[in-house]
Design a protein around this motif. Structure first.
Motif, PDB file in Angstrom:
ATOM      1  N   HIS A   9     109.967 -49.380  -4.428  1.00 46.64           N
ATOM      2  CA  HIS A   9     108.709 -50.090  -4.246  1.00 46.64           C
ATOM      3  C   HIS A   9     108.363 -50.024  -2.762  1.00 46.64           C
ATOM      4  O   HIS A   9     108.998 -50.699  -1.951  1.00 46.64           O
ATOM      5  CB  HIS A   9     108.838 -51.555  -4.693  1.00 46.64           C
ATOM      6  N   THR A  13     102.782 -48.519   1.108  1.00 44.45           N
ATOM      7  CA  THR A  13     101.718 -48.039   0.207  1.00 44.45           C
ATOM      8  C   THR A  13     101.595 -48.861  -1.064  1.00 44.45           C
ATOM      9  O   THR A  13     100.645 -48.707  -1.811  1.00 44.45           O
ATOM     10  CB  THR A  13     101.975 -46.581  -0.196  1.00 44.45           C
ATOM     11  N   LYS A  15     103.158 -48.317  -3.599  1.00 40.71           N
ATOM     12  CA  LYS A  15     103.407 -47.389  -4.701  1.00 40.71           C
ATOM     13  C   LYS A  15     104.814 -47.622  -5.256  1.00 40.71           C
ATOM     14  O   LYS A  15     105.763 -47.871  -4.515  1.00 40.71           O
ATOM     15  CB  LYS A  15     103.287 -45.947  -4.197  1.00 40.71           C
ATOM     16  N   THR A  17     107.798 -45.842  -7.395  1.00 38.87           N
ATOM     17  CA  THR A  17     108.263 -44.525  -7.789  1.00 38.87           C
ATOM     18  C   THR A  17     109.636 -44.644  -8.435  1.00 38.87           C
ATOM     19  O   THR A  17     110.562 -45.186  -7.816  1.00 38.87           O
ATOM     20  CB  THR A  17     108.365 -43.593  -6.555  1.00 38.87           C
TER      21      THR A  17
END
Length: 103
Positions: A9, A13, A15, A17
């Motif tokens: 995490h 960003t 984001k 993944t």
């Protein structure tokens, strides 16, 4: 089947993944003691991991299903696949029975 996913995490960003995945399959035993087939999948992204290609495999035998937490099963799976050493086995303080008796 138990699926363990490792996600990154990003604080920058935001984001998320997926970077690793493990599968733990019941391979027999009783209500109290279980045997498992374990594998990690090859890849460092969800697309690669979704291919289901085995990176490493192993077996966990005689696991006390109800006595200790599932994290010990994950640790034993990693040991069985040689990701970690035997020193990672359960400690008495981690046993559910010992914790309940102390209360």
């Amino acid at each position: 089947m138990i699926v363990v996913r490792v996600e990154l995490h990003s604080a920058i960003t935001r984001k998320v993944t997926e970077i690793a995945r493990m599968r733990i399959r019941n391979a027999g035993g009783t209500k109290d003691i279980g045997d498992y087939s374990v594998e990690t999948l090859r890849g460092r992204s969800r697309d690669q991991l979704d291919r289901g290609e085995c990176q490493r495999g192993g077996e966990v035998k005689n696991y006390p299903r109800l006595r200790i937490h599932v994290w010990h099963l994950v640790a034993r799976a990693l040991i069985a696949m040689r990701y970690a050493g035997a020193r990672e086995l359960e400690e008495p303080g981690d046993l559910f029975a010992a914790d309940e008796a102390a209360k």
